[in-house]
Design a protein around this motif. Sequence first.
Motif, PDB file in Angstrom:
ATOM      1  N   ASP A   1      -3.975 -19.450  -7.427  1.00 23.73           N
ATOM      2  CA  ASP A   1      -3.577 -19.984  -6.309  1.00 23.73           C
ATOM      3  C   ASP A   1      -3.724 -21.578  -6.421  1.00 23.73           C
ATOM      4  O   ASP A   1      -3.450 -22.275  -5.615  1.00 23.73           O
ATOM      5  CB  ASP A   1      -4.410 -19.622  -5.228  1.00 23.73           C
ATOM      6  CG  ASP A   1      -5.917 -20.087  -5.245  1.00 23.73           C
ATOM      7  OD1 ASP A   1      -6.151 -20.460  -6.262  1.00 23.73           O
ATOM      8  OD2 ASP A   1      -6.589 -19.881  -4.272  1.00 23.73           O
ATOM      9  N   GLU A   2      -3.569 -21.788  -7.730  1.00 24.63           N
ATOM     10  CA  GLU A   2      -3.426 -23.471  -8.008  1.00 24.63           C
ATOM     11  C   GLU A   2      -2.075 -23.807  -8.669  1.00 24.63           C
ATOM     12  O   GLU A   2      -2.033 -23.074  -9.777  1.00 24.63           O
ATOM     13  CB  GLU A   2      -4.547 -23.801  -8.896  1.00 24.63           C
ATOM     14  CG  GLU A   2      -6.000 -23.712  -8.236  1.00 24.63           C
ATOM     15  CD  GLU A   2      -7.135 -24.218  -8.863  1.00 24.63           C
ATOM     16  OE1 GLU A   2      -7.000 -25.256 -10.082  1.00 24.63           O
ATOM     17  OE2 GLU A   2      -8.222 -23.920  -8.755  1.00 24.63           O
ATOM     18  N   SER A   3      -1.440 -24.630  -8.204  1.00 25.79           N
ATOM     19  CA  SER A   3      -0.006 -24.903  -8.632  1.00 25.79           C
ATOM     20  C   SER A   3      -0.182 -25.496 -10.375  1.00 25.79           C
ATOM     21  O   SER A   3       0.634 -25.055 -11.146  1.00 25.79           O
ATOM     22  CB  SER A   3       0.459 -26.115  -7.862  1.00 25.79           C
ATOM     23  OG  SER A   3       0.742 -25.718  -6.879  1.00 25.79           O
ATOM     24  N   ALA A   4      -1.272 -26.054 -10.592  1.00 21.60           N
ATOM     25  CA  ALA A   4      -1.330 -26.544 -12.095  1.00 21.60           C
ATOM     26  C   ALA A   4      -1.408 -25.532 -12.944  1.00 21.60           C
ATOM     27  O   ALA A   4      -0.784 -25.040 -14.195  1.00 21.60           O
ATOM     28  CB  ALA A   4      -2.737 -27.219 -12.187  1.00 21.60           C
ATOM     29  N   ASP A   5      -2.174 -24.228 -12.788  1.00 25.79           N
ATOM     30  CA  ASP A   5      -2.497 -22.998 -13.431  1.00 25.79           C
ATOM     31  C   ASP A   5      -0.983 -22.323 -13.487  1.00 25.79           C
ATOM     32  O   ASP A   5      -0.645 -21.835 -14.316  1.00 25.79           O
ATOM     33  CB  ASP A   5      -3.435 -21.979 -12.799  1.00 25.79           C
ATOM     34  CG  ASP A   5      -4.610 -22.488 -12.943  1.00 25.79           C
ATOM     35  OD1 ASP A   5      -5.056 -23.356 -14.012  1.00 25.79           O
ATOM     36  OD2 ASP A   5      -5.689 -22.221 -12.345  1.00 25.79           O
ATOM     37  N   LEU A   6      -0.298 -22.279 -12.408  1.00 28.01           N
ATOM     38  CA  LEU A   6       0.955 -21.561 -12.258  1.00 28.01           C
ATOM     39  C   LEU A   6       2.161 -22.192 -12.987  1.00 28.01           C
ATOM     40  O   LEU A   6       2.978 -21.795 -13.838  1.00 28.01           O
ATOM     41  CB  LEU A   6       1.358 -21.360 -10.770  1.00 28.01           C
ATOM     42  CG  LEU A   6       0.682 -20.534 -10.162  1.00 28.01           C
ATOM     43  CD1 LEU A   6       0.754 -20.462  -8.577  1.00 28.01           C
ATOM     44  CD2 LEU A   6       1.020 -18.991 -10.476  1.00 28.01           C
ATOM     45  N   VAL A   7       1.987 -23.655 -13.162  1.00 30.21           N
ATOM     46  CA  VAL A   7       2.909 -24.366 -14.077  1.00 30.21           C
ATOM     47  C   VAL A   7       2.591 -24.036 -15.488  1.00 30.21           C
ATOM     48  O   VAL A   7       3.358 -23.857 -16.283  1.00 30.21           O
ATOM     49  CB  VAL A   7       2.769 -26.051 -13.625  1.00 30.21           C
ATOM     50  CG1 VAL A   7       3.273 -26.834 -14.845  1.00 30.21           C
ATOM     51  CG2 VAL A   7       3.331 -26.018 -12.328  1.00 30.21           C
ATOM     52  N   GLU A   8       1.176 -24.019 -15.973  1.00 30.28           N
ATOM     53  CA  GLU A   8       0.979 -23.749 -17.310  1.00 30.28           C
ATOM     54  C   GLU A   8       1.383 -22.406 -17.648  1.00 30.28           C
ATOM     55  O   GLU A   8       1.813 -22.131 -18.719  1.00 30.28           O
ATOM     56  CB  GLU A   8      -0.547 -23.942 -17.510  1.00 30.28           C
ATOM     57  CG  GLU A   8      -0.920 -23.820 -18.864  1.00 30.28           C
ATOM     58  CD  GLU A   8      -2.388 -24.178 -19.025  1.00 30.28           C
ATOM     59  OE1 GLU A   8      -2.966 -24.153 -20.044  1.00 30.28           O
ATOM     60  OE2 GLU A   8      -3.039 -24.485 -18.072  1.00 30.28           O
ATOM     61  N   GLN A   9       1.089 -21.402 -16.695  1.00 32.62           N
ATOM     62  CA  GLN A   9       1.880 -20.028 -17.087  1.00 32.62           C
ATOM     63  C   GLN A   9       3.285 -20.113 -16.954  1.00 32.62           C
ATOM     64  O   GLN A   9       3.797 -19.545 -18.090  1.00 32.62           O
ATOM     65  CB  GLN A   9       1.689 -19.248 -15.860  1.00 32.62           C
ATOM     66  CG  GLN A   9       0.199 -18.841 -15.761  1.00 32.62           C
ATOM     67  CD  GLN A   9      -0.528 -18.137 -14.619  1.00 32.62           C
ATOM     68  OE1 GLN A   9       0.538 -17.324 -13.852  1.00 32.62           O
ATOM     69  NE2 GLN A   9      -1.657 -17.920 -14.438  1.00 32.62           N
TER      70      GLN A   9
ATOM     71  N   GLY B   1      -2.953 -32.411  -8.245  1.00 27.75           N
ATOM     72  CA  GLY B   1      -2.801 -32.511  -9.573  1.00 27.75           C
ATOM     73  C   GLY B   1      -1.481 -32.505 -10.116  1.00 27.75           C
ATOM     74  O   GLY B   1      -1.398 -32.348 -11.337  1.00 27.75           O
ATOM     75  N   VAL B   2      -0.409 -32.121  -9.305  1.00 22.95           N
ATOM     76  CA  VAL B   2       0.789 -31.633  -9.938  1.00 22.95           C
ATOM     77  C   VAL B   2       1.935 -32.398  -9.221  1.00 22.95           C
ATOM     78  O   VAL B   2       1.824 -32.568  -8.155  1.00 22.95           O
ATOM     79  CB  VAL B   2       0.917 -30.101  -9.713  1.00 22.95           C
ATOM     80  CG1 VAL B   2       2.402 -29.690 -10.264  1.00 22.95           C
ATOM     81  CG2 VAL B   2       0.002 -29.258 -10.332  1.00 22.95           C
ATOM     82  N   ASP B   3       3.019 -33.050  -9.843  1.00 24.69           N
ATOM     83  CA  ASP B   3       3.890 -33.480  -9.242  1.00 24.69           C
ATOM     84  C   ASP B   3       4.798 -32.550  -9.141  1.00 24.69           C
ATOM     85  O   ASP B   3       5.738 -31.904  -9.983  1.00 24.69           O
ATOM     86  CB  ASP B   3       4.521 -34.702 -10.159  1.00 24.69           C
ATOM     87  CG  ASP B   3       5.625 -35.443  -9.454  1.00 24.69           C
ATOM     88  OD1 ASP B   3       6.255 -35.080  -8.713  1.00 24.69           O
ATOM     89  OD2 ASP B   3       5.942 -36.418 -10.448  1.00 24.69           O
ATOM     90  N   LEU B   4       4.978 -32.299  -7.708  1.00 25.09           N
ATOM     91  CA  LEU B   4       5.937 -31.025  -7.454  1.00 25.09           C
ATOM     92  C   LEU B   4       7.313 -31.222  -7.237  1.00 25.09           C
ATOM     93  O   LEU B   4       8.202 -30.360  -7.530  1.00 25.09           O
ATOM     94  CB  LEU B   4       5.531 -30.698  -5.812  1.00 25.09           C
ATOM     95  CG  LEU B   4       3.842 -29.927  -5.559  1.00 25.09           C
ATOM     96  CD1 LEU B   4       3.513 -29.597  -4.346  1.00 25.09           C
ATOM     97  CD2 LEU B   4       4.031 -28.814  -6.672  1.00 25.09           C
ATOM     98  N   ASP B   5       7.924 -32.451  -7.233  1.00 31.31           N
ATOM     99  CA  ASP B   5       9.026 -32.790  -7.579  1.00 31.31           C
ATOM    100  C   ASP B   5       9.730 -32.674  -8.828  1.00 31.31           C
ATOM    101  O   ASP B   5      10.746 -32.038  -9.011  1.00 31.31           O
ATOM    102  CB  ASP B   5       9.358 -34.504  -7.190  1.00 31.31           C
ATOM    103  CG  ASP B   5       9.092 -34.946  -5.788  1.00 31.31           C
ATOM    104  OD1 ASP B   5       9.365 -34.012  -5.001  1.00 31.31           O
ATOM    105  OD2 ASP B   5       8.815 -35.974  -5.562  1.00 31.31           O
TER     106      ASP B   5
END
Length: 159
Positions: free
Chosen positions: A23-31, A60-64
């Motif tokens: 449920d964390e954007s940073a983890d999903l970006v890494e995936q 901690g994630v730049d969503l743009d």
Amino acid sequence: MQDRGLAPLLVPGTAHAHDGESDESADLVEQAIALIANEAHEEHVAERIEDALSAPHKEGVDLDLVRRAGEILERPEASLPEVPGLLLRSPHGKLPSAPQAGQPVTGTETGTSVVLDELRPARGIADSGDAARFALSLLAIAVGLWPSVRLRPAAASAT
């Protein structure tokens, strides 16, 4: 004699497994980056990007940058090499799995958060250096075989 103590063990239940969805954007970006590195289908990468954009914890994630990466994937002429660069920059250059400075690496940790492109070495003789190495290897084989033929003892004649 009825033993009801074993009944829960004999009745099949529903398996509850955690499917690795964070449920964390940073983890999903890494995936998503890992899926690209492992040549997954673009649909799977786009799904992880959408999950990252809709995750409840976006710290901690730049969503743009993540959104731009998703837009690139949606284009019919998608340039997949651009996407990992955007995704790597989105958590401000620090992936969640990156090792902590001064901490020893344990278990299944790799000790790095570097994602390398796939290595596809050239096959066959690709340039003059390969041709020279091939010629030298043939010469080495010939030089090695020559003494074995030249210095071979004569066959004994049976009389």
